[in-house]
Scaffold this active site. Structure first.
Site, short mmCIF file in Angstrom:
data_model
loop_
_atom_site.label_atom_id
_atom_site.label_comp_id
_atom_site.label_asym_id
_atom_site.label_seq_id
_atom_site.Cartn_x
_atom_site.Cartn_y
_atom_site.Cartn_z
N HIS A 122 0.86 -1.19 0.00
CA HIS A 122 0.00 0.00 0.00
C HIS A 122 0.90 1.24 0.00
CE1 HIS A 122 -2.80 2.94 1.78
NE2 HIS A 122 -3.78 2.13 1.46
N ASP A 199 2.78 -4.84 7.98
CA ASP A 199 1.59 -3.99 7.84
C ASP A 199 0.37 -4.91 7.94
OD1 ASP A 199 -0.59 -2.60 6.98
OD2 ASP A 199 0.35 -1.75 5.19
N GLN A 202 -4.69 -5.25 6.80
CA GLN A 202 -5.69 -6.15 6.20
C GLN A 202 -5.65 -7.56 6.79
OE1 GLN A 202 -8.07 -5.17 4.25
NE2 GLN A 202 -7.33 -3.13 3.77
N LYS A 225 -10.73 -0.54 10.30
CA LYS A 225 -10.96 -1.70 9.43
C LYS A 225 -11.33 -2.92 10.25
CE LYS A 225 -7.39 -0.05 6.23
NZ LYS A 225 -8.05 0.43 5.03
N CYS A 363 -4.67 2.50 -3.81
CA CYS A 363 -3.41 2.96 -3.20
C CYS A 363 -2.29 1.96 -3.40
CB CYS A 363 -3.58 3.26 -1.70
SG CYS A 363 -4.58 4.68 -1.39
C1 PLP Z 1 -2.44 -2.77 3.57
C2 PLP Z 1 -2.79 -1.38 4.01
N1 PLP Z 1 -1.84 -0.61 4.55
C3 PLP Z 1 -2.10 0.62 4.98
C4 PLP Z 1 -3.35 1.18 4.91
C5 PLP Z 1 -3.59 2.56 5.42
O1 PLP Z 1 -4.42 2.53 6.53
P1 PLP Z 1 -4.93 3.88 7.20
O2 PLP Z 1 -5.52 4.70 6.11
O3 PLP Z 1 -5.94 3.44 8.19
O4 PLP Z 1 -3.76 4.54 7.84
C6 PLP Z 1 -4.37 0.41 4.36
C7 PLP Z 1 -5.74 0.97 4.23
O5 PLP Z 1 -6.27 1.22 3.19
C8 PLP Z 1 -4.09 -0.89 3.90
O6 PLP Z 1 -5.05 -1.65 3.37
#
Ligand code: PLP
Lengths: 405, 138
Positions: A122, A199, A202, A225, A363
């Site tokens: 991401h 990370d 998900q 989430k 993203c």
């Molecule tokens: C794999 C992953 N990393 C990072 C993020 C970023 O999360 P947040 O927007 O809650 O900081 C997301 C969310 O879309 C994600 O799916």
């Protein structure tokens, strides 16, 4: 499987019509809906216990502090972390990653060092590293994809050299749903003395995560989430990094003593939580974790896995549909395209049928470049989704394909 | 034809669909499909209206004191909307383009495409059309 009807009843937002159709919410990867218990915990906190926390002598402040620290304990227990000080409350995954990058850049990352990422990261797990690399002559290296869009772990070893300091990797790809084989990563990381950041944005919502067993340096995730509120998330630090990670975001609440010459920072989690934290958020997050545990993480995983299998099977019967992430080892997410059609068109028409999907690059633009596509349509599940929703989705997907072709 | 007249024509064209959104969208898709809007050579990186999920290209030219728009999009629904905008605004005087309220979009029930979260580039395209027209006045 527990009584699903009962679970759906706990989510008032699901009970509505969109454009005359029952809402089908398949955008859980972006954010999940919130059960009543979470909504009420936040509202009750503001109604009955609101005060600023830490160092307050009055009763309300003590209550609020207890609730906040109890939330930390709830999160720690959930992830099987013995010392709850290893759980830092942040604004979310993105904020957590920034805290790690900026902290590490003060004493761990040196000029010219290298970081390894995966092809499906991401943007939140790319940009902060990239910024550091640009400012410090550092380098980002990328684990490539295989044909089935899982990672080519056989290439990892060649990416590692003396300068490799950290591997930052998604536990589950938000675009493909593919689950990363962290064991393969960890073996090489341990052997070469490289730190690992996972990370979990998900994974934490969709499967059991035991951080004691996982045994990585950093783990990050977002409450929103995981059936919890927006604006709060977790940075887990290993014992070592709770001591060694440098403060990069100083402020009130993070200290032991301050003089104009020198500050001594607190030794526990507070060191990384400057300013007034998102107290209501932490309390709501704890309620969300209680909700997930009442259902059971394994139950959540199996339910969503079944929905993924079911939907993929049905989608494979539609010749125009291309599914990305062919590996079977997936959690809660399906990305697809309709041949010769733009994801935006599919998403727009799905919305007309009350089905919330996400379209675009999610993203993960570098992943889109690897796959040589503009974007995908993504559906992602939560515990309240049902097979009959999948049936409705499939029926309307077929309709949309006829409309567009 | 004046801008308002074309708008009226489009409103009447969509009226027959009543509440049947599927028919309305099928018409929009047909509009998108029937129009090769822009010369291939104009589909350049600079002419892309950025920041949208669907890529939209726009070219503006002034001839005989009128602005001629050609455009394209890679998503068919966006292209249908683009076709409507071009039909209404092309071959008009720059002053009239700048003033156009484009209320027909709401009347025919396609207002959702003008919401800032749609990320489909239509709002950006209209802004660009008006900015180009304004530049021709000066
Ligand atoms: C794999 C992953 N990393 C990072 C993020 C970023 O999360 P947040 O927007 O809650 O900081 C997301 C969310 O879309 C994600 O799916």
């Amino acid at each position: 499987m527990k009584d699903l009807k009962n679970i759906r009843d706990q989510f008032p937002v699901l009970n509505q019509k969109i454009n005359g159709y029952d809402l089908v919410y398949f955008d859980n990867g972006a954010t999940s809906q919130k059960p009543l218990s979470v909504i009420e915990s936040i509202s009750n906190y503001y109604k009955a216990s609101n005060a600023n926390i830490h160092r307050g002598v009055h009763t309300l402040s003590r209550t609020a502090t207890e609730l906040f620290e109890k939330a930390r304990k709830t999160v720690a227990d959930h992830f099987k972390v013995k010392n709850d000080q290893q759980i830092i409350f942040t604004a979310g995954t993105t904020d957590s990653i920034n805290l790690v990058v900026n902290g590490l850049s003060k004493n761990y990352l040196q000029k010219g060092d290298e970081i390894i990422l995966s092809s499906y990261e991401h943007h939140s797990n790319i940009l902060a590293w990239q910024l550091w690399a640009e400012e410090n002559g550092g380098k980002l290296k990328v684990i490539p994809l295989l044909e089935d869009q899982s990672l080519d772990y056989s290439k990892l070893e060649e990416l590692i050299n003396q300068k490799t300091k950290l591997i930052a990797i998604a536990h589950v790809s938000n675009t493909l749903g593919v689950i990363t084989d962290l064991e393969k990563i960890k073996v090489l990381a341990k052997k070469n003395n490289i730190a690992v950041l996972v990370d979990g944005a998900q994974s934490a919502p969709h499967m059991p995560v035991d951080l004691e067993k996982l045994d990585v340096d950093f783990f990050v995730c977002s409450a929103h989430k995981m059936y919890g509120p927006t604006g709060i998330g977790v940075l887990y630090l290993s014992e070592k990094w709770l001591k060694d990670l440098q403060v990069s975001k100083p402020g009130g609440g993070t200290i032991k003593t301050v003089t104009f010459e020198k500050t001594e920072y607190a030794e526990n989690a507070l060191r990384f939580e400057p300013g007034t934290p998102h107290i209501a958020g932490a309390i709501g997050f704890a309620a969300a974790i209680d909700f997930m545990n009442a259902v059971g993480m394994q139950t959540i995983f199996e339910h969503e896995h079944e929905l993924v299998q079911y939907a993929q099977q049905k989608m494979s019967e539609i010749p125009e549909v291309i599914v990305y992430g062919k590996s079977n080892n997936k959690a809660g997410v399906i990305s697809f395209n309709v041949k010769n059609n733009h994801p935006f068109d599919v998403g727009t028409l799905m919305d007309k049928y009350g089905i919330a999907v996400r379209t675009g690059h999610h993203c993960t633009q570098p992943l889109m470049q690897c796959l040589n596509i503009q974007g995908t349509v993504r559906i992602s599940f939560a515990i309240y989704n049902t097979k009959s929703e999948v049936d409705f989705f499939i029926e309307k997907l077929k309709k949309v394909i006829t409309m567009l072709n | 034809m004046k801008i308002e007249e074309t708008e009226k024509e489009i409103i009447e064209e969509f009226e027959i669909f009543g509440d049947d959104w599927e028919a309305k969208y099928e018409h929009l898709i047909d509009l998108g499909r029937s129009l090769p809007l822009i010369k291939e050579e104009f589909k350049t990186e600079e002419r892309i209206i950025k920041g949208c999920q669907s890529r939209v290209w726009l070219n503006s030219e002034l001839r005989d004191s009128k602005v001629f728009f050609t455009a394209d999009a890679d998503a068919i629904i966006t292209k249908g909307m683009v076709a409507l905008m071009v039909r209404v605004l092309s071959e008009q005087k720059p002053e009239d383009i700048v003033k156009a309220k484009l209320e027909f979009v709401d009347t025919v029930g396609l207002k959702e495409h003008l919401s800032p979260t749609r990320a489909n580039g239509l709002v950006s395209m209209i802004n660009k059309m008006k900015a180009d027209a304004l530049a021709f006045i000066k």
